[in-house]
Design an enzyme around this catalytic site. Structure first.
Site, PDB file in Angstrom:
ATOM      1  N   CYS A  24       0.825  -1.206   0.000  1.00 10.26           N
ATOM      2  CA  CYS A  24       0.000   0.000   0.000  1.00 10.26           C
ATOM      3  C   CYS A  24       0.863   1.262   0.000  1.00 10.26           C
ATOM      4  CB  CYS A  24      -0.883   0.035   1.232  1.00 10.26           C
ATOM      5  SG  CYS A  24      -1.849  -1.452   1.459  1.00 10.26           S
ATOM      6  N   ARG A  66       4.579   0.206  -6.191  1.00 15.10           N
ATOM      7  CA  ARG A  66       4.589  -0.658  -5.010  1.00 15.10           C
ATOM      8  C   ARG A  66       3.628  -1.832  -5.154  1.00 15.10           C
ATOM      9  NH1 ARG A  66       6.370   2.910  -0.405  1.00 15.10           N
ATOM     10  NH2 ARG A  66       5.185   1.663   1.059  1.00 15.10           N
ATOM     11  N   TRP A 119      -3.125  -2.631  -1.404  1.00 15.98           N
ATOM     12  CA  TRP A 119      -2.803  -4.008  -1.788  1.00 15.98           C
ATOM     13  C   TRP A 119      -3.505  -4.878  -0.750  1.00 15.98           C
ATOM     14  CZ3 TRP A 119      -0.316  -8.371   0.153  1.00 15.98           C
ATOM     15  CH2 TRP A 119       0.081  -9.318  -0.800  1.00 15.98           C
ATOM     16  N   ASN A 131      -1.259   1.625   6.016  1.00 10.23           N
ATOM     17  CA  ASN A 131      -0.412   0.546   5.476  1.00 10.23           C
ATOM     18  C   ASN A 131      -0.130  -0.412   6.612  1.00 10.23           C
ATOM     19  OD1 ASN A 131      -0.211   1.966   3.145  1.00 10.23           O
ATOM     20  ND2 ASN A 131       1.967   2.460   3.350  1.00 10.23           N
ATOM     21  N   GLY A 132      -0.061  -1.691   6.309  1.00  7.48           N
ATOM     22  CA  GLY A 132       0.316  -2.657   7.336  1.00  7.48           C
ATOM     23  C   GLY A 132      -0.886  -3.406   7.861  1.00  7.48           C
ATOM     24  N   GLU A 141      16.451 -17.922  -9.832  1.00  5.67           N
ATOM     25  CA  GLU A 141      16.060 -16.536 -10.116  1.00  5.67           C
ATOM     26  C   GLU A 141      15.393 -16.437 -11.496  1.00  5.67           C
ATOM     27  OE1 GLU A 141      15.527 -13.871  -8.724  1.00  5.67           O
ATOM     28  OE2 GLU A 141      15.798 -12.237 -10.147  1.00  5.67           O
ATOM     29  N   LYS A 158      11.641 -14.993 -11.999  1.00  3.92           N
ATOM     30  CA  LYS A 158      11.334 -13.860 -12.885  1.00  3.92           C
ATOM     31  C   LYS A 158      10.229 -14.250 -13.861  1.00  3.92           C
ATOM     32  CE  LYS A 158      12.716 -10.870 -11.534  1.00  3.92           C
ATOM     33  NZ  LYS A 158      13.408 -11.025 -10.308  1.00  3.92           N
ATOM     34  N   GLU A 179       6.848 -14.591 -12.140  1.00  2.04           N
ATOM     35  CA  GLU A 179       6.359 -13.296 -11.644  1.00  2.04           C
ATOM     36  C   GLU A 179       5.669 -12.478 -12.729  1.00  2.04           C
ATOM     37  OE1 GLU A 179       9.003 -11.324  -8.123  1.00  2.04           O
ATOM     38  OE2 GLU A 179      10.047 -11.610 -10.015  1.00  2.04           O
ATOM     39  N   HIS A 196      16.182 -36.785 -10.130  1.00  2.00           N
ATOM     40  CA  HIS A 196      15.470 -37.113  -8.889  1.00  2.00           C
ATOM     41  C   HIS A 196      14.050 -36.567  -8.890  1.00  2.00           C
ATOM     42  CE1 HIS A 196      19.133 -38.775  -7.286  1.00  2.00           C
ATOM     43  NE2 HIS A 196      19.773 -37.677  -7.678  1.00  2.00           N
ATOM     44  N   LYS A 224       5.802  -4.590  -4.634  1.00  2.00           N
ATOM     45  CA  LYS A 224       7.235  -4.310  -4.727  1.00  2.00           C
ATOM     46  C   LYS A 224       7.920  -4.548  -3.396  1.00  2.00           C
ATOM     47  CE  LYS A 224      11.027  -2.821  -6.564  1.00  2.00           C
ATOM     48  NZ  LYS A 224      11.723  -3.903  -7.286  1.00  2.00           N
TER      49      LYS A 224
HETATM   50  C1  G6P Z   1       8.893  -8.716  -3.244  1.00  2.00           C
HETATM   51  C2  G6P Z   1       9.347  -8.178  -4.585  1.00  2.00           C
HETATM   52  C3  G6P Z   1      10.619  -8.904  -5.022  1.00  2.00           C
HETATM   53  C4  G6P Z   1      11.685  -8.786  -3.953  1.00  2.00           C
HETATM   54  C5  G6P Z   1      11.186  -9.281  -2.589  1.00  2.00           C
HETATM   55  C6  G6P Z   1      12.146  -8.921  -1.463  1.00  2.00           C
HETATM   56  O1  G6P Z   1       8.469 -10.037  -3.384  1.00  2.00           O
HETATM   57  O2  G6P Z   1       8.340  -8.357  -5.553  1.00  2.00           O
HETATM   58  O3  G6P Z   1      11.095  -8.323  -6.227  1.00  2.00           O
HETATM   59  O4  G6P Z   1      12.801  -9.531  -4.320  1.00  2.00           O
HETATM   60  O5  G6P Z   1       9.940  -8.658  -2.271  1.00  2.00           O
HETATM   61  O6  G6P Z   1      12.167  -7.534  -1.341  1.00  2.00           O
HETATM   62  P1  G6P Z   1      13.350  -6.699  -0.716  1.00  2.00           P
HETATM   63  O7  G6P Z   1      12.902  -5.274  -0.818  1.00  2.00           O
HETATM   64  O8  G6P Z   1      13.498  -7.162   0.702  1.00  2.00           O
HETATM   65  O9  G6P Z   1      14.565  -6.999  -1.515  1.00  2.00           O
END
Ligand code: G6P
Length: 607
Positions: free
Chosen positions: A2, A27, A74, A98-99, A479, A483, A486, A502, A602
């Site tokens: 948020c 965000r 969010w 927020n939170g 990773e 990606k 996501e 396995h 984010k």
């Molecule tokens: C969210 C974001 C990711 C990020 C992760 C950790 O899931 O979408 O892109 O890697 O949080 O965030 P940070 O700010 O702690 O790196």
């Protein structure tokens, strides 16, 4: 997650709030709203979906007034509906939040006993109703907000606006950041400085437990104990060029393209002027006596830690444990005094990573943070914070922050290797020279873009995909898969090549693309065998390698992406590029929302 914004201005608030909310879009959110006070009258507009829906609504039902608050939500408690969107209004008060308020059910029950019912399932409505309740008992807005805040448990940032009060905002921080912006006869509030980027560069960050009473004359801040405190005003240099797309179609594309520059910035920051020494800030750990390292992070930052584990162990012979923050915090693993705890986070606000850091406080020898946002909670609560200098990262899927994290973590591992006598001067000079050349190498590597587009066209039709890697390429495979899922919503898994037999080999058929990340290093032949096993079963292999690897791999791959040759130690930073571009172009081919993928945020500031 948020986003919050507030304004006590000299101009109409609604367009200013909308603009600020646009800057907070990165965000991640699923509904939005604003409230203003006009001639003492409090009013709200809220809409589900993108901000354009809220601005359309404002065209038909405008909101006047020079004081206001705004929010991008969010969803946590309750679906993303208009009723659940913020601001939440109860009589004379509107609140954005927020939170999470952890004890909101208990407060709901208390309010129900007093005959006050809720219309939504949200914790934020409880905050508004409780404040209204306090005001109905005769409390003035400020006292009512304070009495409400005193009852709340959880991690939150709150901003209140009141009927009849065109010159008053009340802001509270407990676990979620809030920044106060100072203008000329105007005041602003934002959940981060980016929100206020076009409004002011004079920012005061609230500390944990602070409550600020904001009027156009300034902010009066009290700490958790109710004492009046002064918090420093800082000038922030938000580089506006870095917060727009600079001609790119998406922030993600811009951030991928920026990597050579920002990695160069990070290297310049941590290398001596002649580039031959590693310079760490005061307070950085002495690696010689460290017995083990614990690294904690979430998401992409977690994969940066997994990569660093290979570096610290292979180069500095230092044992490393890597943990996902949400597991670490509740497992409460024993931390010995010889442990160095490293927390990696782009935002520096990820709730689980912050909680893990707090768990290690007083247990570990030293708490080291590797962060992008230097004013963040994780940066402030660690013993020493190393900035990765990636600049504002707006795309939800992390790209340049990942490669900058890798760069800084590799420098740390090299420093550790040096301090522990595990690396000779010549090898160190070699690797540092390779690192200094990496921005240029990455620039050259951008030429793979055309080949990646071809791969992406094919991937876009797949229901799932596998990424394989061995050694330093294993975290990269994880990773790459992250990606892809996501931003393209294709199911993808990363596997250590050696684990193929396995389990995942059962998935292989002619519909399954398998992306193999393998520079021509000591493990290459083993990976080629795994690749043959995939091809023998009809799997379509996309090999990502260097020229020597492509030549040695032989016939039969579906496609090959060839990167420049680098020292195998540096390869993860270079191989991040194809992992990112594959996901990016596949998402484009599928037409998904690259910068704001569905359901993702984010910065995850709640558990
Ligand atoms: C969210 C974001 C990711 C990020 C992760 C950790 O899931 O979408 O892109 O890697 O949080 O965030 P940070 O700010 O702690 O790196």
């Amino acid at each position: 997650m948020c986003g919050i914004v507030g304004v006590l201005g000299n101009h109409e608030a609604a367009p200013i709030l909308l603009d600020a909310l646009k800057r907070l879009e990165y965000r991640g959110y699923d509904s939005a709203g604003i409230a203003t006070v006009n001639d003492g009258v409090l009013d709200c507009r809220r809409a589900v979906g993108k901000l354009v829906n809220l601005s359309d609504l404002l065209v038909h039902r405008p909101l006047a007034g020079k004081a206001g608050i705004g929010h991008t939500r969010w969803a946590t408690h309750g679906a993303p509906t208009e009723a659940n969107a913020h601001p939440h209004r109860a009589g004379p008060v509107a609140v954005v939040h927020n939170g999470i308020i952890e004890n909101f059910r208990e407060l709901r029950a208390e309010l129900a006993e007093a005959g006050i019912g809720h219309e939504t399932e949200t914790d934020t409505e409880t905050v508004a109703l409780l404040t209204q309740h306090h005001m109905a008992q005769g409390m003035a807005p400020e006292a009512a907000a304070q009495a409400t805040i005193a009852r709340l448990r959880g991690a939150y940032a709150l901003l209140f606006l009141f009927e009849g009060e065109g010159d008053l905002l009340i802001a509270a921080r407990a676990g979620s950041p809030l920044a106060i912006g100072h203008g000329a006869g105007e005041m602003f509030v934002g959940s981060d400085a980016i929100a206020l980027g076009d409004l002011t560069d004079r920012i005061t960050y609230l500390e944990e437990g602070d409550i600020a009473v904001v009027t156009r004359a300034g902010a009066v801040i009290r700490d958790a104990a109710g004492r009046r405190v002064s918090r420093a005003e800082t000038r922030i240099a938000i580089d506006h060029a870095r917060v727009d797309k600079a001609g790119h179609r998406h922030f993600m594309a811009k951030e991928i393209a920026e990597q050579p520059v920002v990695i160069g910035d990070a290297l310049r920051h941590f290398l001596s002027e002649d580039g031959t020494g590693i310079v760490l800030p005061e307070g950085a750990p002495d690696f010689a006596p460290v017995e083990r390292i614990v690294m904690v992070a979430c998401g992409t930052a977690h994969y940066a830690c997994l990569t660093a584990k290979y570096w610290f162990e292979q180069l500095a012979r230092l044992p490393v444990e890597v943990d996902i923050a949400s597991e670490f915090r509740y497992r409460e693993p024993p931390i010995t005094p010889g442990t160095l705890a490293i927390f990696v986070s782009q935002s520096g606000e990820t709730a689980d990573t912050l909680a893990a850091l707090r768990h290690c406080r007083d247990r570990a020898a030293r708490l080291l943070a590797v962060i992008n946002v230097e004013t963040s909670s994780i940066a402030r609560e660690s013993d020493v914070a190393l900035p990765i200098l990636a600049g504002a990262e707006i795309g939800v899927a992390s790209t340049k922050a990942f490669t900058c994290q890798l760069t800084v973590l590799l420098l740390l591992a090299l420093r550790a290797a040096q301090a522990r006598g595990e690396m000779g001067a010549e090898r160190l000079a070699d690797l540092l020279s390779g690192l200094r050349g990496l921005p240029a190498t990455l620039n050259t590597a951008m030429a793979i873009d055309a080949d990646v587009r071809e791969v992406a066209r094919d991937l876009a039709g797949a229901a799932s995909a596998l990424f394989l890697g061995r050694g330093l390429m294993y975290p990269l495979a994880l990773e790459g898969a992250l990606k892809l899922k996501e931003i393209s919503y294709i199911h993808a898994e990363g596997y250590a090549s050696g684990e193929l037999k396995h389990g995942p080999i059962a998935l292989i058929d002619e519909t399954m693309p398998v992306i193999v990340m393998a520079p021509c290093d000591a493990l290459f032949e083993k990976t080629v065998s795994n690749m043959q096993e995939v091809m023998a079963r009809g799997g379509r292999v996309v090999l990502v390698s260097d020229a020597a690897g492509a030549a040695a791999a032989g016939e039969g791959t579906f496609r090959t992406i060839i990167l420049p040759t680098v020292d195998p130690v540096l390869a993860p930073i270079l191989f991040a590029l194809p992992a990112q571009l594959i996901a990016y172009h596949t998402a484009i081919a599928k037409g998904t929302d690259v910068d704001q993928p569905r359901n993702l945020a984010k910065s995850v500031t709640v558990e």
